[in-house]
Design a protein around this motif. Structure first.
Motif, PDB file in Angstrom:
ATOM      1  N   LEU A  98     -26.124   9.505   1.703  1.00 41.23           N
ATOM      2  CA  LEU A  98     -27.189  10.447   1.351  1.00 41.23           C
ATOM      3  C   LEU A  98     -28.557   9.804   1.507  1.00 41.23           C
ATOM      4  N   ALA A  99     -28.723   8.577   0.992  1.00 37.82           N
ATOM      5  CA  ALA A  99     -30.022   7.912   1.055  1.00 37.82           C
ATOM      6  C   ALA A  99     -30.446   7.649   2.494  1.00 37.82           C
ATOM      7  N   ALA A 100     -29.515   7.210   3.339  1.00 36.31           N
ATOM      8  CA  ALA A 100     -29.862   6.924   4.734  1.00 36.31           C
ATOM      9  C   ALA A 100     -30.247   8.197   5.478  1.00 36.31           C
ATOM     10  N   THR A 101     -29.497   9.268   5.261  1.00 33.79           N
ATOM     11  CA  THR A 101     -29.807  10.527   5.952  1.00 33.79           C
ATOM     12  C   THR A 101     -31.150  11.088   5.511  1.00 33.79           C
ATOM     13  N   VAL A 102     -31.387  11.095   4.202  1.00 36.46           N
ATOM     14  CA  VAL A 102     -32.642  11.642   3.682  1.00 36.46           C
ATOM     15  C   VAL A 102     -33.822  10.783   4.125  1.00 36.46           C
ATOM     16  N   ALA A 103     -33.642   9.480   4.217  1.00 33.51           N
ATOM     17  CA  ALA A 103     -34.731   8.609   4.671  1.00 33.51           C
ATOM     18  C   ALA A 103     -35.198   9.009   6.068  1.00 33.51           C
ATOM     19  N   VAL A 104     -34.263   9.372   6.938  1.00 28.87           N
ATOM     20  CA  VAL A 104     -34.622   9.769   8.303  1.00 28.87           C
ATOM     21  C   VAL A 104     -35.276  11.146   8.316  1.00 28.87           C
ATOM     22  N   THR A 105     -34.639  12.136   7.685  1.00 29.13           N
ATOM     23  CA  THR A 105     -35.167  13.507   7.735  1.00 29.13           C
ATOM     24  C   THR A 105     -36.509  13.626   7.017  1.00 29.13           C
ATOM     25  N   THR A 106     -36.635  12.953   5.893  1.00 24.92           N
ATOM     26  CA  THR A 106     -37.881  13.052   5.124  1.00 24.92           C
ATOM     27  C   THR A 106     -39.027  12.352   5.834  1.00 24.92           C
ATOM     28  N   THR A 107     -38.753  11.197   6.427  1.00 25.56           N
ATOM     29  CA  THR A 107     -39.803  10.489   7.162  1.00 25.56           C
ATOM     30  C   THR A 107     -40.273  11.315   8.356  1.00 25.56           C
ATOM     31  N   MET A 108     -39.352  11.989   9.025  1.00 25.21           N
ATOM     32  CA  MET A 108     -39.734  12.838  10.155  1.00 25.21           C
ATOM     33  C   MET A 108     -40.605  14.004   9.690  1.00 25.21           C
ATOM     34  N   LEU A 109     -40.184  14.694   8.629  1.00 29.50           N
ATOM     35  CA  LEU A 109     -40.968  15.833   8.140  1.00 29.50           C
ATOM     36  C   LEU A 109     -42.304  15.377   7.573  1.00 29.50           C
ATOM     37  N   GLY A 110     -42.300  14.331   6.756  1.00 34.27           N
ATOM     38  CA  GLY A 110     -43.547  13.835   6.177  1.00 34.27           C
ATOM     39  C   GLY A 110     -44.501  13.308   7.221  1.00 34.27           C
ATOM     40  N   LEU A 183     -37.165  18.297   1.161  1.00 29.77           N
ATOM     41  CA  LEU A 183     -38.296  19.114   0.715  1.00 29.77           C
ATOM     42  C   LEU A 183     -38.980  18.526  -0.508  1.00 29.77           C
ATOM     43  N   SER A 184     -38.252  17.800  -1.319  1.00 38.55           N
ATOM     44  CA  SER A 184     -38.824  17.237  -2.547  1.00 38.55           C
ATOM     45  C   SER A 184     -39.586  15.945  -2.300  1.00 38.55           C
ATOM     46  N   LEU A 185     -39.133  15.132  -1.327  1.00 36.61           N
ATOM     47  CA  LEU A 185     -39.700  13.801  -1.135  1.00 36.61           C
ATOM     48  C   LEU A 185     -40.612  13.677   0.070  1.00 36.61           C
ATOM     49  N   PHE A 186     -40.765  14.754   0.879  1.00 30.99           N
ATOM     50  CA  PHE A 186     -41.622  14.600   2.054  1.00 30.99           C
ATOM     51  C   PHE A 186     -43.072  14.255   1.699  1.00 30.99           C
ATOM     52  N   PRO A 187     -43.599  14.637   0.498  1.00 28.12           N
ATOM     53  CA  PRO A 187     -44.969  14.181   0.181  1.00 28.12           C
ATOM     54  C   PRO A 187     -45.113  12.664   0.181  1.00 28.12           C
ATOM     55  N   LEU A 188     -44.088  11.943  -0.242  1.00 30.05           N
ATOM     56  CA  LEU A 188     -44.177  10.480  -0.263  1.00 30.05           C
ATOM     57  C   LEU A 188     -44.364   9.932   1.145  1.00 30.05           C
ATOM     58  N   ALA A 189     -43.586  10.432   2.094  1.00 32.06           N
ATOM     59  CA  ALA A 189     -43.753  10.003   3.481  1.00 32.06           C
ATOM     60  C   ALA A 189     -45.091  10.443   4.034  1.00 32.06           C
ATOM     61  N   ALA A 232     -41.609   2.641   8.781  1.00 24.48           N
ATOM     62  CA  ALA A 232     -40.498   1.873   8.203  1.00 24.48           C
ATOM     63  C   ALA A 232     -40.633   1.770   6.684  1.00 24.48           C
ATOM     64  N   LEU A 233     -41.854   1.535   6.197  1.00 24.96           N
ATOM     65  CA  LEU A 233     -42.065   1.467   4.752  1.00 24.96           C
ATOM     66  C   LEU A 233     -41.763   2.800   4.089  1.00 24.96           C
ATOM     67  N   SER A 234     -42.125   3.902   4.747  1.00 25.63           N
ATOM     68  CA  SER A 234     -41.818   5.225   4.220  1.00 25.63           C
ATOM     69  C   SER A 234     -40.315   5.426   4.113  1.00 25.63           C
ATOM     70  N   ALA A 235     -39.589   5.067   5.156  1.00 24.69           N
ATOM     71  CA  ALA A 235     -38.138   5.236   5.141  1.00 24.69           C
ATOM     72  C   ALA A 235     -37.491   4.401   4.036  1.00 24.69           C
ATOM     73  N   MET A 236     -37.961   3.163   3.828  1.00 24.52           N
ATOM     74  CA  MET A 236     -37.382   2.317   2.791  1.00 24.52           C
ATOM     75  C   MET A 236     -37.708   2.845   1.395  1.00 24.52           C
ATOM     76  N   GLY A 332     -46.745  24.489   8.601  1.00 21.98           N
ATOM     77  CA  GLY A 332     -47.135  23.915   7.317  1.00 21.98           C
ATOM     78  C   GLY A 332     -46.919  24.873   6.166  1.00 21.98           C
ATOM     79  N   LEU A 333     -47.219  26.160   6.379  1.00 21.46           N
ATOM     80  CA  LEU A 333     -47.016  27.162   5.328  1.00 21.46           C
ATOM     81  C   LEU A 333     -45.535  27.423   5.094  1.00 21.46           C
ATOM     82  N   LEU A 334     -44.705  27.273   6.148  1.00 23.86           N
ATOM     83  CA  LEU A 334     -43.261  27.423   5.965  1.00 23.86           C
ATOM     84  C   LEU A 334     -42.719  26.318   5.060  1.00 23.86           C
ATOM     85  N   VAL A 335     -43.218  25.107   5.256  1.00 23.37           N
ATOM     86  CA  VAL A 335     -42.816  24.012   4.364  1.00 23.37           C
ATOM     87  C   VAL A 335     -43.243  24.319   2.932  1.00 23.37           C
TER      88      VAL A 335
END
Length: 611
Positions: A98-110, A183-189, A232-236, A332-335
């Motif tokens: 879960l963590a590895a998958t979310v790190a990739v998807t969230t970093t891409m969206l963010g 959707l919850s963590l993309f602000p961090l990225a 890379a820092l965002s993904a970690m 952006g509004l869809l997000v």
């Protein structure tokens, strides 16, 4: 050392020889000399270090807190049970997947969101730029519960025909967890990559274009490699956040039978009979994984040190997207719709309806749930009031302690400040569920601490202490940054007028850094109102806080009342934070409006202090 001499028009600088020492030597020197920095180290040791140490020791000393044990011996049996148990071993695999998958998807969206906000000239750009901040301040478990209401077989999206059955079934599994986490963590990225984009000047792009490179090639060959450390820092960071998350672990993951480490720790520490060694072993595995991520982050920061901002840097121009600007704005509004508007709408609608199955019809409308949440003396209102009161007390204590410690450290050595910042950043990486478990071991099992009058196990004072421990690193870093910008001549001028240290702290330092102190207070207050893992582990005998009640009601099919508690708590917390900001601004206007006359000596000292 700089000394201000009265009656002169310039300060006299006296250079004293100094020696550079390592961080360990500075720690030993401060400890032996009994300097104020000892208080900082002691607080971290008591609030964070000792609870964490007991958790980790419990994993290899299983008889440490067993009153029936005749001796304490080193044993790897809890760790062997963790890896040999199919359920526990699968939770480790699930957490990593879960963590590895979310790190990739969230970093891409963010990252995409950061490019839109920082580098593109969009319609409604300020509105789009505010989306990550609003999503960031919304607790993850509330968004998870909202998406359960939306994606259930009889949920709101299914009722209006927008949810195919296959998609609804697939949501309760790895796919749904990845979706909500993203959707919850993309602000961090977005924050991390956006900050790097702001420092990326236009000279690199101009040079590449002069060489004949097109926009796509510029991003692939120039901007991409320069932004790679931030990516890379965002993904970690996201990887560590997902590993430590308890909100989605106790909602969607539990409903999906998708076991993860954080929920396994909670089950082992709260079931009867309590299995402290198993909880400690899983906590040790979780902390080891988080430590590896933090270590990788430190190594990357040391090696990837691209310096992009110089005195000759020029800000990069905004891209004019032409007709595509409306498509980008719609994205952006869809997000915003998926990450913020739909979850808040689901919670609001469920709070104002009798049942979920009867849907959006008018005959299903009721205000009974909201009335119960607002009526004094009910379980719902008591939980809200307790959370607001405890959050305010925790925020006040954390901000006050951080302010005093920051002021003390500002007069200390640079090594001491670096050591405390390092401790703060390290404490941020500790999962809340592990910290809460450590508090149980210390104040319920450790001799000498069980007899404390305050904090005491089973009392609200221990829960507030846990809240303060979780918030102290954030507050200290925020306030230390502001205090570090003050010139020492302010204190020197006040000291020459005979003003004592307490008055200097309250009359000079506090007004100048009051905005940072208020920021730390407001962020801690909002964060603590909805703090779930520590609330779930340290429920006082006097009654549970709102997050615990919300989670319990949802798990017992009383989601209407749970949604109303969440809605009322969000409105109350936001209103209190807004009132605090308005009162602060009015007080600051009153302070700066009158300009009293000053005699020449005082005017000279004021000018010296600000020069």
């Amino acid at each position: 050392m700089e000394v201000v001499v009265p009656g002169q028009f310039r300060s006299v600088s006296l250079s004293l020889p100094t020696t550079r020492t390592s961080g360990v030597a500075a720690f030993v020197r401060d400890f032996v000399s009994g300097s104020p920095n000892l208080l900082v180290y002691g607080l971290f040791a008591l609030l964070v270090g000792l609870p964490l140490a007991t958790v980790l020791l419990q994993a290899v000393l299983p008889a440490l807190f067993d009153p029936r044990a005749t001796g304490i011996a080193f044993s790897l049996d809890p760790l062997l049970r963790t890896f040999s148990s199919p359920r526990a071993a699968q939770s480790i695999v699930n957490s990593l997947e879960l963590a590895a998958t979310v790190a990739v998807t969230t970093t891409m969206l963010g990252g995409a969101f950061a490019v839109l906000v920082v580098r593109c000239n969009l319609p409604l750009r300020p509105l789009v730029a505010a989306v990550p901040w609003l999503v960031f301040l919304t607790p993850s478990y509330l968004k998870a519960l909202a998406w359960v209401l939306l994606m259930s077989p009889g949920g709101y999206l299914a009722q209006i025909g927008l949810l195919p059955p296959a998609l609804g079934q697939a949501f309760f599994g790895l796919g749904g967890l990845v979706f909500v986490h993203t959707l919850s963590l993309f602000p961090l990225a977005s924050f991390i990559i956006g900050a790097a984009l702001m420092g990326l000047g236009r000279e690199y792009e101009d040079a590449a274009r002069l060489a004949g490179a097109g926009p796509l090639k510029v991003w692939l060959r120039v901007n991409g490699p320069l932004l790679m450390p931030a990516i890379a820092l965002s993904a970690m960071a996201i990887f560590a956040e997902v590993l430590s998350d308890f909100g989605l672990a106790s909602t969607i993951a539990r409903l999906s039978s998708f076991g993860v480490l954080t929920y396994g720790i909670y089950v082992a520490a709260s079931d009867y009979p309590v299995d402290f060694p198993m909880a400690g072993a899983q906590a040790l595995v979780l902390m080891s994984l988080v430590f590896l991520v933090v270590l990788a982050d430190r190594l990357l920061r040391r090696r990837a040190g691209a310096r992009l901002i110089s005195g000759r840097s020029k800000p990069a121009p905004l891209y004019e997207l032409g007709a595509w600007r409306w498509v980008a704005t719609a994205g952006g509004l869809l997000v915003a719709l998926l990450a913020l508007i739909l979850p808040l709408a689901a919670i609001t609608i469920r709070a104002a309806s009798r049942t979920l199955g009867r849907g959006l019809s008018l005959d299903n409308l009721t205000f009974a749930n909201i009335a119960e949440a607002l009526s004094l003396g009910t379980t719902a209102s008591d939980a809200i009031l307790r959370s607001l009161l405890w959050a305010a007390m925790s925020a006040l204590v954390a901000a006050a302690i951080s302010f005093v410690l920051a002021a003390q450290l500002d007069r200390g050595t640079a090594n001491a400040r670096s050591a405390v910042i390092g401790l703060s950043l390290g404490a941020v990486a500790i999962p809340g569920i592990v910290l809460g478990f450590g508090y149980i071991l210390v104040w319920n099992r450790l001799p000498g601490f069980r007899d404390w009058a305050m904090p005491r196990y089973g009392d609200a004072s221990l829960l507030i202490t846990g809240y303060v421990a979780a918030a102290l690193p954030y507050c200290l870093v925020v306030i230390m940054t502001a205090v570090g910008q003050l010139t020492p001549t302010l204190g020197d001028a006040a000291r020459l007028h005979g003003i004592g240290p307490v008055r200097r702290l309250l009359a000079i330092t506090l007004p100048l850094v009051s905005l940072s102190v208020l920021t730390a207070f407001v962020l801690t207050f909002i964060r603590t109102v909805f703090e779930l893992p520590i609330s779930q582990m340290l429920i006082p005998v006097s009654g549970p806080p709102a997050p615990t009640v919300i989670l319990k009601l949802f798990s017992h099919d009383k989601d209407g009342l749970a949604a109303s508690i969440a809605l009322v708590a969000m409105i109350a917390a936001g209103s209190i934070a807004a009132i605090a900001w308005l009162v602060f601004r009015r007080l600051m206007v009153r302070r700066v409006a009158p300009v009293p006359k000053a005699d020449p000596a005082r005017l000279h000292l004021a000018l010296e202090a600000t020069s």
